[in-house]
Write a protein that holds these residues in place. Structure first.
Motif, short mmCIF file in Angstrom:
data_model
loop_
_atom_site.label_atom_id
_atom_site.label_comp_id
_atom_site.label_asym_id
_atom_site.label_seq_id
_atom_site.Cartn_x
_atom_site.Cartn_y
_atom_site.Cartn_z
N LEU A 192 32.17 29.24 41.26
CA LEU A 192 31.96 28.62 42.56
C LEU A 192 32.48 29.50 43.70
CD1 LEU A 192 33.02 24.96 41.70
CD2 LEU A 192 30.70 25.82 42.05
N LYS A 193 31.93 29.30 44.89
CA LYS A 193 32.42 29.98 46.08
C LYS A 193 33.82 29.48 46.41
CE LYS A 193 28.05 31.23 48.21
NZ LYS A 193 27.09 31.02 49.31
N LYS A 194 34.68 30.41 46.88
CA LYS A 194 36.07 30.05 47.16
C LYS A 194 36.70 31.11 48.05
CE LYS A 194 36.73 30.04 42.78
NZ LYS A 194 35.42 30.63 42.38
N ASP A 195 37.98 31.00 48.30
CA ASP A 195 38.71 31.94 49.13
C ASP A 195 38.55 33.38 48.61
OD1 ASP A 195 40.91 32.47 51.20
OD2 ASP A 195 41.77 33.30 49.37
N SER A 196 38.24 34.31 49.51
CA SER A 196 37.97 35.69 49.10
C SER A 196 39.18 36.35 48.46
CB SER A 196 37.48 36.52 50.30
OG SER A 196 38.47 36.57 51.31
N LYS A 197 40.40 35.98 48.88
CA LYS A 197 41.59 36.58 48.28
C LYS A 197 41.71 36.21 46.82
CE LYS A 197 44.34 36.89 52.54
NZ LYS A 197 45.56 36.42 53.25
N ARG A 198 41.38 34.95 46.50
CA ARG A 198 41.41 34.49 45.11
C ARG A 198 40.37 35.25 44.28
NH1 ARG A 198 43.18 29.38 42.86
NH2 ARG A 198 43.37 29.76 40.62
N LEU A 199 39.21 35.45 44.86
CA LEU A 199 38.14 36.18 44.17
C LEU A 199 38.51 37.64 43.94
CD1 LEU A 199 35.01 34.74 46.01
CD2 LEU A 199 35.50 34.51 43.57
N GLU A 200 38.98 38.30 44.98
CA GLU A 200 39.27 39.73 44.86
C GLU A 200 40.42 39.99 43.89
OE1 GLU A 200 39.68 41.33 48.79
OE2 GLU A 200 37.51 41.29 49.15
N ALA A 201 41.40 39.09 43.85
CA ALA A 201 42.51 39.25 42.91
C ALA A 201 42.02 39.17 41.47
CB ALA A 201 43.56 38.17 43.16
N ALA A 202 41.01 38.35 41.22
CA ALA A 202 40.49 38.18 39.86
C ALA A 202 39.82 39.44 39.34
CB ALA A 202 39.50 37.01 39.82
N TYR A 203 39.35 40.30 40.25
CA TYR A 203 38.64 41.52 39.84
C TYR A 203 39.46 42.78 40.09
CZ TYR A 203 34.59 38.52 39.22
OH TYR A 203 33.74 37.52 38.79
N ASN A 204 40.72 42.58 40.49
CA ASN A 204 41.64 43.69 40.69
C ASN A 204 43.00 43.32 40.09
OD1 ASN A 204 40.22 45.75 42.64
ND2 ASN A 204 39.81 43.75 43.54
N ASP A 205 43.00 42.98 38.80
CA ASP A 205 44.22 42.49 38.17
C ASP A 205 45.31 43.56 38.18
OD1 ASP A 205 44.21 43.77 35.15
OD2 ASP A 205 42.19 43.42 35.91
N ALA A 206 46.55 43.09 38.24
CA ALA A 206 47.71 43.98 38.36
C ALA A 206 47.87 44.88 37.15
CB ALA A 206 48.97 43.16 38.58
N GLU A 207 47.42 44.42 35.98
CA GLU A 207 47.55 45.22 34.75
C GLU A 207 46.53 46.37 34.70
OE1 GLU A 207 47.90 43.14 30.97
OE2 GLU A 207 48.32 41.29 32.08
N GLY A 208 45.51 46.30 35.53
CA GLY A 208 44.49 47.35 35.54
C GLY A 208 43.48 47.25 34.42
N VAL A 209 43.37 46.07 33.81
CA VAL A 209 42.42 45.91 32.70
C VAL A 209 40.98 45.99 33.20
CG1 VAL A 209 41.70 44.45 30.77
CG2 VAL A 209 44.10 44.49 31.47
N THR A 210 40.70 45.36 34.34
CA THR A 210 39.34 45.41 34.89
C THR A 210 38.98 46.83 35.29
OG1 THR A 210 39.64 43.16 35.73
CG2 THR A 210 37.75 44.40 36.56
N ALA A 211 39.94 47.58 35.81
CA ALA A 211 39.70 48.99 36.16
C ALA A 211 39.35 49.79 34.91
CB ALA A 211 40.93 49.58 36.84
N ALA A 212 40.09 49.55 33.81
CA ALA A 212 39.80 50.26 32.56
C ALA A 212 38.42 49.88 32.02
CB ALA A 212 40.88 49.93 31.52
N PHE A 213 38.07 48.61 32.16
CA PHE A 213 36.75 48.12 31.74
C PHE A 213 35.64 48.82 32.51
CE2 PHE A 213 33.47 44.78 32.65
CZ PHE A 213 32.95 44.64 31.37
N ASN A 214 35.81 48.95 33.81
CA ASN A 214 34.82 49.59 34.66
C ASN A 214 34.68 51.08 34.31
OD1 ASN A 214 32.91 49.71 36.70
ND2 ASN A 214 34.36 49.50 38.38
N LEU A 215 35.81 51.77 34.19
CA LEU A 215 35.80 53.20 33.90
C LEU A 215 35.30 53.51 32.49
CD1 LEU A 215 39.16 54.05 35.66
CD2 LEU A 215 36.97 55.15 36.19
#
Length: 317
Positions: A192-215
């Motif tokens: 669902l649509k929601k606050d952009s900060k909540r959305l962006e945090a979900a795709y930029n996790d602090a552990e860097g797992v999403t970054a590793a997935f992308n790379l």
């Protein structure tokens, strides 16, 4: 006794090569997100689903646990339970535990090794369940193996529908609807649509797992297509684009560089990106309109108390 059959309609490597070359030849370079899911990519995605910031998985699981018996009553008995993008087949266990005597379970996923491992484990947990595993790209045309089920029910969890452009999402839903007949149904998870900060945090996790997935997509290209991407010269970049109502994931070049894929060379300017994924966010009404365009009749929608995620039950008229 385990009952597990496997059908391999996996796209040939040439498709991967051609689509990557075509995508990197566009003014806005891009690669389809379906190519994230080699074995390593699938494992990394499973880890993404467990990080603190990534709310969709745990919210959807909670909704399935809360409403699985209601869903089972709507579906009925002797149903072929088809799952698009089955991954590790964890969410479907909630439905299998609630359903009365499903005729068979048919997971459909593009990542063959990951699916074979997941279905082998599922077969041990549900020894009386007939499992018909299909390795295929469910966004393309393919035929479902025949079963003796009286009716069909497609389960499409994970908000994966949001990875498609809205027109392509309607097209996929339309293809799914054509695989069903009157009285059949589909259950789709949509973020669902929601606050952009909540959305962006979900795709930029602090552990860097999403970054590793992308790379990892570049690692796959290097391995399978004779590429020479330097992973240290690219960076994961994800943000919410309010104009389109979507999260965008990119791989950003950190310098001016040239990259070779086989006999093809591609130039990157510093700051130039490869668009690897969009994740559209819908209001319940917006998603129901997509479903209607595809030929479905929206029947039920379930959302959590924070209105983070939605489950849509779609009937075939």
């Amino acid at each position: 006794m385990e009952k597990l059959n496997f059908y391999d309609f996996q796209p040939k490597p040439a498709n991967f090569h051609d689509e990557v070359i075509r995508g990197l030849s566009q003014p806005q370079k891009g690669i389809a997100p379906k190519f994230f899911y080699d074995k390593r990519g699938s494992e990394l995605f499973d880890r993404i689903c467990e990080v603190e910031e990534y709310y969709p998985t745990r919210t959807e699981v909670s909704l399935l646990q809360q409403y699985s018996r209601e869903i089972a009553q709507l579906v009925g008995e002797n149903v072929l339970l088809i799952e698009y993008g089955s991954g590790n087949s964890s969410k479907v266990r909630i439905l299998l535990d609630a359903f009365a005597k499903p005729a068979a379970y048919m997971p459909i996923d593009i990542s063959k090794e990951h699916m074979m491992q997941a279905t082998a484990e599922l077969a041990q947990s549900y020894p009386d369940l007939n499992i018909v595993a299909v390795c295929a790209d469910y966004t393309q045309d393919f035929s479902l193996p025949a079963t003796a089920a009286r009716k069909r029910f497609i389960f499409f969890p994970g908000s994966t529908i949001g990875n498609l452009e809205p027109t392509a999402a309607v097209n996929l839903l339309q293809k799914a609807c054509q695989k069903l007949t009157s009285g059949d149904a589909m259950l789709v998870g949509a973020d669902l649509k929601k606050d952009s900060k909540r959305l962006e945090a979900a795709y930029n996790d602090a552990e860097g797992v999403t970054a590793a997935f992308n790379l990892n997509l570049l690692t796959r290209i290097n391995r399978e297509l004779q590429g020479n991407f330097d992973l240290n010269a690219f960076k994961h970049y994800a943000f919410y684009n309010p104009e389109f109502g979507r999260i965008e994931m990119h791989l950003k070049s950190l310098e001016n560089q040239k990259v070779q894929i086989g006999d093809r060379e591609f130039s990157f300017d510093k700051g130039e990106t490869i668009h690897t994924e969009s994740s559209y966010k819908y209001s319940p009404e917006e998603f129901q309109e997509l479903a209607r365009k595809a030929g479905f009749v929206p029947s039920k929608v379930w959302t959590d108390s924070e209105r983070l995620f939605s489950l849509h039950y779609l009937n075939v008229p």
